[in-house]
Design an enzyme around this catalytic site. Sequence first.
Site: not given
Length: 214
Positions: A139-142
């Site tokens: 999933t989104y890394l930030r």
Amino acid sequence: VKRGLSAGRVQSVALRIIADREEEIDAFIPEEYWTLDATIHVEGEKKPLVASFYGKDKKKMTIHSKEEMDQIVREIEHEKFFVDEVKVSERLKKAPLPFTTSTLQQEASKVLNFATQKTMRIAQQLYEGVDIKGSGIITYLRTDSTRISDEADAAAREYIREVYGENFVAEGEKKKASEKKIQDAHEAIRPTDLSRTPASVKESLTRDQFRLYQ
């Protein structure tokens, strides 16, 4: 002029600290010491116990040289060892929180020796998609959230049930009322599909992609 004097004083203090530190390093005298351990197989114990040498006549003793070590070994090598007592205790260890951007970076640095930029570059590759059905596998890394969606929670429980058995499926924790008020746009960092185990996708990843995904 005042600025110059001020900077000069700061520089002098910094140099003095460095000089003092260098003197401490030069004055350090390394001291040799040895440790001695005995591996003892105890009846009824699955794993051998490791006992460390403490000293003689109930007095703590430091082994300073190989000669001292050899002398002690000669004295005890034909002796019998006895275990007076074995204490067994249980510890309850909670699972770590799901990965956020910062904790992923910290773990990658500690375990894989990855620089922050390298971790984020590889994580971006895993997010955007690798050669696995053309889709991303994390999933989104930030994110700074440790939240996991209900769907991901259910999928994790089903995976554990199928692979490890019902006894390893923990009871769900009740969400606190305050947690509902948190406005976090993204979940914690997690695999998008638990069936994509590291071993199953290894051939489609580079070495560093695989290590970070694992």
